[in-house]
Structure formats: structure tokens, C-alpha cells
Design an enzyme around this catalytic site. Structure first.
Site, PDB file in Angstrom:
ATOM      1  N   LEU A   1      -3.958  19.296 -10.233  1.00 22.13           N
ATOM      2  CA  LEU A   1      -2.188  19.158 -10.379  1.00 22.13           C
ATOM      3  C   LEU A   1      -1.832  18.537  -9.363  1.00 22.13           C
ATOM      4  CD1 LEU A   1      -1.651  22.791 -11.465  1.00 22.13           C
ATOM      5  CD2 LEU A   1      -2.248  20.726 -13.051  1.00 22.13           C
ATOM      6  N   ASP A   2      -0.955  17.318  -9.718  1.00 21.75           N
ATOM      7  CA  ASP A   2      -0.017  16.686  -8.608  1.00 21.75           C
ATOM      8  C   ASP A   2       0.575  17.928  -7.490  1.00 21.75           C
ATOM      9  OD1 ASP A   2      -0.735  14.454  -9.696  1.00 21.75           O
ATOM     10  OD2 ASP A   2       1.075  14.205 -11.058  1.00 21.75           O
ATOM     11  N   LYS A   3       0.863  17.286  -6.419  1.00 22.16           N
ATOM     12  CA  LYS A   3       1.590  18.068  -5.609  1.00 22.16           C
ATOM     13  C   LYS A   3       2.737  19.051  -5.945  1.00 22.16           C
ATOM     14  CE  LYS A   3       3.920  17.605  -0.837  1.00 22.16           C
ATOM     15  NZ  LYS A   3       5.300  17.457  -1.189  1.00 22.16           N
TER      16      LYS A   3
ATOM     17  N   THR B   1       3.679  19.395  -9.169  1.00 21.55           N
ATOM     18  CA  THR B   1       3.357  20.341 -10.518  1.00 21.55           C
ATOM     19  C   THR B   1       2.964  21.672 -10.071  1.00 21.55           C
ATOM     20  OG1 THR B   1       2.663  18.420 -11.517  1.00 21.55           O
ATOM     21  CG2 THR B   1       1.974  20.408 -12.419  1.00 21.55           C
TER      22      THR B   1
ATOM     23  N   ARG C   1       3.770  12.312 -17.290  1.00 22.49           N
ATOM     24  CA  ARG C   1       4.871  11.553 -16.682  1.00 22.49           C
ATOM     25  C   ARG C   1       5.242  10.085 -17.190  1.00 22.49           C
ATOM     26  NH1 ARG C   1       3.421  12.042 -10.587  1.00 22.49           N
ATOM     27  NH2 ARG C   1       5.681  11.066 -10.171  1.00 22.49           N
TER      28      ARG C   1
END
Length: 304
Positions: free
Chosen positions: A137-139, A141, A237
């Protein structure tokens, strides 16, 4: 650290070589099987040590002993921190990650990541486990992330992810009102020229497929449910921006700070997979965090 795996042979296993069952049922690697072969009582059937060429009968009790790594990677410095553990057993963990916490170390984040906290968590319990996260997961998210506690569990869960058995569902707040309100985005994604970070839909990109469904909406923004069929960097995104509905707060593909969102409004809300040991289908969920829930509640109550 030694891990013991027990398996009861079924009628479908009748006559199969032990090697075949270790590979196809327990999803052990060639290296793991090789190490078990030369370990005293490393592979047994009904309590008797056997070779991988032995054949199984239905009902046989197969046991294999494998070695798990005792130490963590030198880059992973143990750091205490809060873990919101949704589920944990000997094989895996499901953690609800807050927004703002990176999953793995990177430049500028060497010791303040989820991986560092997990190492500390394992160390406090006397477990010399390697951090094995399934997916990233992105930071910014928030939401559910799956952690395997041993190599066989990781191998099986990775197989499920590749086969589409492991299913992750996201909730996102996006700009505007998608039209149509639900559908599938099938658009390849590749790197944006001149950028080290950004991606874009492009003909020469890698295949990327996302299902979306609008749950509630006003003219300003919508709450959307999304399911990935592929796992490209920034896929949700990029795909929603491609539709003309970038995520709220997305500094890279939308407008930073829109509707008061201080981060990209994306949350990993549901996780479904088959347990790597029992084979039982398990499902986990995580409610929207406060920042996203505030806007979702406003939509649901028709206050906008």
C-alpha cells in the site's frame, strides 16, 4: 527456527509421490524440499522417515520439517509502534495500516515503517520471523495489508494473488460523479516520460484492469468501491484520473487538499483469500478512517 507442517493425504493423493504433494499441495520450493530431505526426520509418513519418492495412500499422515530464517534483514531496525491487528495466527497476520505510515523502508524512511514495527512485534514475542507483506500500500493509503509469517504461507498466498483468488477491495473518494456509475476500466499503464514516480495510461503500458462502482455521489465528489484484477503501480489513482475523476487529495494525479483531504483518499477495506493451511475462505474488513468517513457520512446524509 523450525516449522512443522502436517498434512493428511486425501483420496486424490492416493499413489502420488511425496515430492508431488510437497510441491502441489503444500507449495514448498525446491530448496525447502531439498533441505528437509537431509534433515533427521525431516520428511515422515505415519511417523517413519521417507524419501520424496515414497508414494502416499489416502489417510497417510505426512509431516515435513523446514527451517525458517532466524534473523531479520539488516536494513530492518526494530522500532516500537502501534499495530492495529485485525487477525493473527501462526501462519499470517492481517493489519489495518493507518495513512501516513510507509510499508517498507525507502530514502527518508529507514526506521519508521510498518516493516520496522513488525520486526519489533515479532522480536518482542521471541519470533525470529522475516517480514513478508503480500502486496504494497502507498504511504498515504490506509487499510488492510496481509503479512505471511513463513515461506510456505507466502508462496501459497502469492499463488492465490496471481490466480485472482486473493481479492482486495478498496474504497475511494473521487472528484465529481462517474458516468456511467459503474463499469470496468481496461487501460494499460506505463511510466510517464520525464517522471520517476508518475504513471499514465499509454498504449505500450502493461495490462491493467479495474472494476468500479459508485456507492454515493453529489456533484462535487463520490464514494467509489474498486476491485483490482491487476496490480500496477498507482493503478486506482491512474485509472480514476483517466476517467476524469481523480482521487480527492491526490497531489500527483488530482488536486492536493481538495475537500479538506490531507492525503490521497484511498482505503483498503476488504480482503478475501483461502487460508494457506486450512484452505478455508476467510474475509476481513476495515471501516473507513475518520478523514474519509467524515466526507462519506456527509454524502450518505445528503448534506452536500
Amino acid at each position: 527456527m523450525e516449522k512443522v507442517i502436517d498434512y493428511r493425504a486425501t483420496a486424490e493423493d492416493e499413489g502420488l509421490l511425496v515430492r508431488s504433494v510437497l510441491q502441489k499441495r503444500l507449495h514448498l520450493s525446491t530448496t525447502q524440499i531439498k533441505r528437509a530431505k537431509f534433515k533427521p526426520m525431516g520428511i515422515t509418513v505415519n511417523g517413519v522417515q521417507v524419501t520424496v519418492r515414497a508414494r502416499l495412500c489416502a489417510g497417510d499422515a505426512l509431516r515435513v520439517r523446514i527451517e525458517e530464517a532466524q534473523t531479520q534483514s539488516a536494513q530492518l531496525v526494530p522500532r516500537p509502534g502501534n499495530l492495529c491487528i485485525v487477525y493473527e495466527d501462526e501462519e499470517l497476520m492481517v493489519v489495518n495500516k493507518p495513512a501516513g505510515l510507509p510499508v517498507h523502508p525507502s530514502p527518508g524512511h529507514y526506521d519508521d515503517t510498518l516493516a520496522n514495527i513488525l520486526v519489533w512485534h515479532f522480536q518482542e514475542r521471541g519470533q525470529g520471523l522475516v517480514v513478508r507483506t503480500l502486496g504494497r500500500l502507498d504511504k498515504d493509503t490506509s487499510g488492510l495489508i496481509l503479512v505471511a509469517k513463513n515461506a510456505p504461507a507466502q508462496t501459497e498466498l502469492e499463488r492465490q494473488r496471481a490466480a485472482g483468488v486473493l481479492c482486495r477491495v478498496y474504497l475511494a473518494l473521487v472528484e465529481g460523479r462517474p458516468a456511467p456509475p459503474c463499469g470496468q476500466i481496461n487501460a494499460p499503464i506505463g511510466s510517464r516520460p520525464g517522471s520517476l514516480m508518475a504513471r499514465e495510461v499509454r498504449a505500450d503500458g502493461a495490462s491493467a484492469v479495474t472494476d468500479y462502482e459508485t456507492l454515493s455521489a453529489c456533484e462535487a465528489y463520490s464514494l467509489v468501491r474498486l476491485q483490482l484484477h491487476t496490480g500496477r503501480t498507482h493503478q486506482i489513482r491512474v485509472h480514476m484520473a483517466y476517467l476524469g475523476h481523480p482521487l480527492l487529495g491526490d497531489f500527483l494525479y488530482g488536486k492536493e487538499g481538495l475537500m479538506g483531504m490531507a492525503r490521497t483518499a484511498l482505503h483498503s477495506s476488504e480482503l478475501t483469500f483461502r487460508h494457506p493451511t486450512s484452505g478455508e475462505t476467510v474475509r476481513f474488513g476495515a471501516p473507513l478512517p475518520q478523514d474519509m468517513d467524515r466526507l462519506a457520512q456527509a454524502l450518505g446524509e445528503g448534506r452536500l
